[in-house]
Design a protein around this motif. Structure first.
Motif, PDB file in Angstrom:
ATOM      1  N   SER A 184     -57.451  68.152  37.783  1.00  0.00           N
ATOM      2  CA  SER A 184     -57.543  67.072  39.073  1.00  0.00           C
ATOM      3  C   SER A 184     -58.284  66.272  39.300  1.00  0.00           C
ATOM      4  CB  SER A 184     -56.929  68.434  40.106  1.00  0.00           C
ATOM      5  OG  SER A 184     -59.201  68.661  39.970  1.00  0.00           O
ATOM      6  N   VAL A 185     -59.405  65.589  39.297  1.00  0.00           N
ATOM      7  CA  VAL A 185     -60.311  64.807  39.144  1.00  0.00           C
ATOM      8  C   VAL A 185     -59.451  63.452  38.203  1.00  0.00           C
ATOM      9  CG1 VAL A 185     -62.029  63.334  38.532  1.00  0.00           C
ATOM     10  CG2 VAL A 185     -62.578  65.989  39.838  1.00  0.00           C
ATOM     11  N   LEU A 186     -59.292  64.006  36.986  1.00  0.00           N
ATOM     12  CA  LEU A 186     -58.381  62.765  35.940  1.00  0.00           C
ATOM     13  C   LEU A 186     -57.170  63.181  36.967  1.00  0.00           C
ATOM     14  CD1 LEU A 186     -58.418  61.577  33.643  1.00  0.00           C
ATOM     15  CD2 LEU A 186     -57.218  63.711  32.413  1.00  0.00           C
ATOM     16  N   GLY A 187     -56.705  63.969  37.061  1.00  0.00           N
ATOM     17  CA  GLY A 187     -55.345  63.371  37.723  1.00  0.00           C
ATOM     18  C   GLY A 187     -54.804  62.308  39.313  1.00  0.00           C
ATOM     19  N   GLU A 188     -55.852  62.261  39.789  1.00  0.00           N
ATOM     20  CA  GLU A 188     -55.975  61.505  40.968  1.00  0.00           C
ATOM     21  C   GLU A 188     -56.821  60.335  40.672  1.00  0.00           C
ATOM     22  OE1 GLU A 188     -58.939  63.109  43.531  1.00  0.00           O
ATOM     23  OE2 GLU A 188     -58.272  64.974  43.617  1.00  0.00           O
ATOM     24  N   ILE A 189     -57.980  60.732  39.357  1.00  0.00           N
ATOM     25  CA  ILE A 189     -57.511  58.669  38.894  1.00  0.00           C
ATOM     26  C   ILE A 189     -56.135  58.576  38.513  1.00  0.00           C
ATOM     27  CG2 ILE A 189     -58.598  57.736  36.591  1.00  0.00           C
ATOM     28  CD1 ILE A 189     -61.029  60.039  37.371  1.00  0.00           C
ATOM     29  N   LEU A 190     -55.824  59.311  37.444  1.00  0.00           N
ATOM     30  CA  LEU A 190     -54.756  58.182  37.321  1.00  0.00           C
ATOM     31  C   LEU A 190     -53.488  57.931  37.936  1.00  0.00           C
ATOM     32  CD1 LEU A 190     -54.587  61.016  34.464  1.00  0.00           C
ATOM     33  CD2 LEU A 190     -55.137  58.816  34.043  1.00  0.00           C
ATOM     34  N   ALA A 191     -53.059  58.822  38.877  1.00  0.00           N
ATOM     35  CA  ALA A 191     -52.750  58.708  40.378  1.00  0.00           C
ATOM     36  C   ALA A 191     -53.071  57.452  40.574  1.00  0.00           C
ATOM     37  CB  ALA A 191     -52.362  60.186  41.121  1.00  0.00           C
ATOM     38  N   GLY A 192     -54.169  56.708  40.968  1.00  0.00           N
ATOM     39  CA  GLY A 192     -54.446  55.988  41.216  1.00  0.00           C
ATOM     40  C   GLY A 192     -53.400  54.329  41.340  1.00  0.00           C
ATOM     41  N   SER A 193     -53.942  54.421  39.285  1.00  0.00           N
ATOM     42  CA  SER A 193     -53.122  53.275  38.637  1.00  0.00           C
ATOM     43  C   SER A 193     -52.078  53.213  38.372  1.00  0.00           C
ATOM     44  CB  SER A 193     -54.464  52.852  37.656  1.00  0.00           C
ATOM     45  OG  SER A 193     -55.725  52.962  37.983  1.00  0.00           O
ATOM     46  N   TYR A 194     -51.633  54.776  38.156  1.00  0.00           N
ATOM     47  CA  TYR A 194     -50.077  54.628  37.609  1.00  0.00           C
ATOM     48  C   TYR A 194     -49.495  55.272  38.245  1.00  0.00           C
ATOM     49  CZ  TYR A 194     -52.780  53.305  32.944  1.00  0.00           C
ATOM     50  OH  TYR A 194     -54.040  53.132  32.404  1.00  0.00           O
ATOM     51  N   GLN A 195     -47.574  55.221  37.833  1.00  0.00           N
ATOM     52  CA  GLN A 195     -46.736  56.368  38.602  1.00  0.00           C
ATOM     53  C   GLN A 195     -46.581  57.342  37.682  1.00  0.00           C
ATOM     54  OE1 GLN A 195     -42.735  55.255  38.658  1.00  0.00           O
ATOM     55  NE2 GLN A 195     -42.140  56.647  38.945  1.00  0.00           N
ATOM     56  N   VAL A 196     -47.028  58.520  37.579  1.00  0.00           N
ATOM     57  CA  VAL A 196     -47.562  59.603  37.242  1.00  0.00           C
ATOM     58  C   VAL A 196     -46.466  61.084  37.425  1.00  0.00           C
ATOM     59  CG1 VAL A 196     -49.173  62.127  36.902  1.00  0.00           C
ATOM     60  CG2 VAL A 196     -50.221  59.576  37.194  1.00  0.00           C
ATOM     61  N   LEU A 197     -45.455  61.394  35.877  1.00  0.00           N
ATOM     62  CA  LEU A 197     -45.026  62.054  36.257  1.00  0.00           C
ATOM     63  C   LEU A 197     -45.877  63.670  35.630  1.00  0.00           C
ATOM     64  CD1 LEU A 197     -41.590  63.130  36.114  1.00  0.00           C
ATOM     65  CD2 LEU A 197     -41.342  61.509  34.096  1.00  0.00           C
ATOM     66  N   SER A 198     -45.634  64.709  36.436  1.00  0.00           N
ATOM     67  CA  SER A 198     -46.587  65.295  35.554  1.00  0.00           C
ATOM     68  C   SER A 198     -45.677  66.575  35.111  1.00  0.00           C
ATOM     69  CB  SER A 198     -47.558  66.230  36.973  1.00  0.00           C
ATOM     70  OG  SER A 198     -47.940  64.832  37.127  1.00  0.00           O
ATOM     71  N   LEU A 199     -45.822  67.502  33.792  1.00  0.00           N
ATOM     72  CA  LEU A 199     -45.002  67.750  33.288  1.00  0.00           C
ATOM     73  C   LEU A 199     -45.700  69.474  32.884  1.00  0.00           C
ATOM     74  CD1 LEU A 199     -43.123  66.532  30.748  1.00  0.00           C
ATOM     75  CD2 LEU A 199     -43.222  66.707  33.161  1.00  0.00           C
ATOM     76  N   GLU A 259     -64.294  59.247  33.862  1.00  0.00           N
ATOM     77  CA  GLU A 259     -65.240  57.949  35.602  1.00  0.00           C
ATOM     78  C   GLU A 259     -63.806  57.049  35.162  1.00  0.00           C
ATOM     79  OE1 GLU A 259     -67.882  57.141  33.160  1.00  0.00           O
ATOM     80  OE2 GLU A 259     -69.383  58.570  33.413  1.00  0.00           O
ATOM     81  N   GLU A 260     -63.594  57.048  36.475  1.00  0.00           N
ATOM     82  CA  GLU A 260     -62.486  55.869  37.278  1.00  0.00           C
ATOM     83  C   GLU A 260     -61.965  54.601  36.104  1.00  0.00           C
ATOM     84  OE1 GLU A 260     -59.942  54.398  40.442  1.00  0.00           O
ATOM     85  OE2 GLU A 260     -61.759  55.125  41.067  1.00  0.00           O
ATOM     86  N   ILE A 261     -63.962  53.767  36.167  1.00  0.00           N
ATOM     87  CA  ILE A 261     -63.694  52.833  35.539  1.00  0.00           C
ATOM     88  C   ILE A 261     -63.081  52.998  34.033  1.00  0.00           C
ATOM     89  CG2 ILE A 261     -64.868  50.946  34.852  1.00  0.00           C
ATOM     90  CD1 ILE A 261     -66.325  50.773  37.153  1.00  0.00           C
ATOM     91  N   SER A 262     -63.619  54.119  33.100  1.00  0.00           N
ATOM     92  CA  SER A 262     -63.875  53.989  31.402  1.00  0.00           C
ATOM     93  C   SER A 262     -61.778  54.485  31.590  1.00  0.00           C
ATOM     94  CB  SER A 262     -64.555  55.106  31.536  1.00  0.00           C
ATOM     95  OG  SER A 262     -64.576  55.293  30.231  1.00  0.00           O
ATOM     96  N   ILE A 263     -61.858  55.566  32.360  1.00  0.00           N
ATOM     97  CA  ILE A 263     -60.447  55.873  31.830  1.00  0.00           C
ATOM     98  C   ILE A 263     -58.957  55.428  31.923  1.00  0.00           C
ATOM     99  CG2 ILE A 263     -58.435  57.533  33.437  1.00  0.00           C
ATOM    100  CD1 ILE A 263     -60.231  59.123  31.515  1.00  0.00           C
ATOM    101  N   ASN A 264     -59.334  54.252  33.321  1.00  0.00           N
ATOM    102  CA  ASN A 264     -58.326  52.931  33.246  1.00  0.00           C
ATOM    103  C   ASN A 264     -58.146  51.998  31.583  1.00  0.00           C
ATOM    104  OD1 ASN A 264     -57.119  54.320  35.417  1.00  0.00           O
ATOM    105  ND2 ASN A 264     -58.177  53.493  36.830  1.00  0.00           N
ATOM    106  N   LEU A 265     -59.827  51.330  31.661  1.00  0.00           N
ATOM    107  CA  LEU A 265     -59.475  50.442  30.711  1.00  0.00           C
ATOM    108  C   LEU A 265     -58.836  51.039  29.770  1.00  0.00           C
ATOM    109  CD1 LEU A 265     -61.486  48.304  29.854  1.00  0.00           C
ATOM    110  CD2 LEU A 265     -63.292  49.336  29.395  1.00  0.00           C
ATOM    111  N   ARG A 266     -59.797  52.174  29.121  1.00  0.00           N
ATOM    112  CA  ARG A 266     -59.653  52.934  27.944  1.00  0.00           C
ATOM    113  C   ARG A 266     -57.827  53.212  27.416  1.00  0.00           C
ATOM    114  NH1 ARG A 266     -63.795  57.834  26.798  1.00  0.00           N
ATOM    115  NH2 ARG A 266     -62.640  58.599  25.402  1.00  0.00           N
ATOM    116  N   LEU A 267     -57.026  53.870  28.403  1.00  0.00           N
ATOM    117  CA  LEU A 267     -55.335  54.052  28.722  1.00  0.00           C
ATOM    118  C   LEU A 267     -55.039  53.127  28.862  1.00  0.00           C
ATOM    119  CD1 LEU A 267     -53.228  56.032  27.746  1.00  0.00           C
ATOM    120  CD2 LEU A 267     -53.698  55.994  30.730  1.00  0.00           C
ATOM    121  N   ASN A 268     -55.634  51.747  29.241  1.00  0.00           N
ATOM    122  CA  ASN A 268     -54.801  50.004  29.581  1.00  0.00           C
ATOM    123  C   ASN A 268     -54.870  49.792  28.020  1.00  0.00           C
ATOM    124  OD1 ASN A 268     -53.688  49.807  32.050  1.00  0.00           O
ATOM    125  ND2 ASN A 268     -55.579  49.959  33.039  1.00  0.00           N
TER     126      ASN A 268
END
Length: 136
Positions: free
Chosen positions: A20-35, A113-122
């Motif tokens: 859920s924490v990762l899901g919230e981080i991703l939802a802040g920066s991306y449109q998330v389609l959860s399967l 960590e939000e900054i790390s997740i977003n940086l690495r995924l981007n």
């Protein structure tokens, strides 16, 4: 596109896994389609491959049947520009090395960590975009 200009990503979590924490981080920066099912991933990618920027999935789902889903996605030229990120609750998960060999672009382990997740995924998304443009 009424998503605020956010890139679309697909997430697939295993049963019993709480990301859920990762899901919230991703939802802040991306449109998330959860399967909820790995079989849905290829269906969604087939219909929306041009719109999907990345797939983030639980390592347990990706490693089922000898990484069959990873191989299937990596073999289809329509999906070559879509990074695959694996998520594991355990930093020492033994299959993570195998996942990287099979074509995982990135992996995440807690603490998220939000900054790390977003940086690495981007970076993974940009890297795949660049590689695809060079092949064109």
């Amino acid at each position: 596109m009424d998503n605020g200009g956010k890139k679309k990503i697909v997430t697939v979590w295993g049963k019993g896994q709480d990301y859920s924490v990762l899901g919230e981080i991703l939802a802040g920066s991306y449109q998330v389609l959860s399967l909820t099912d790995r079989k849905e991933v290829c269906e969604i990618l087939s219909g929306q491959s041009a719109e999907i920027a990345a797939v983030v999935a639980d390592i347990g789902i990706l490693s089922e049947n000898g990484f069959e889903i990873v191989k299937k996605i990596r073999e289809d030229m329509r999906f070559v520009a879509i990074p695959l990120a694996a998520v594991s609750p355990d930093p020492g998960y033994p299959l993570m090395k195998d996942a990287v060999k099979e074509g995982i672009s990135e992996y995440f382990v807690p603490p998220f960590e939000e900054i790390s997740i977003n940086l690495r995924l981007n970076n993974a998304i940009r890297s795949k975009d660049s590689a695809t443009m060079k092949q064109s």
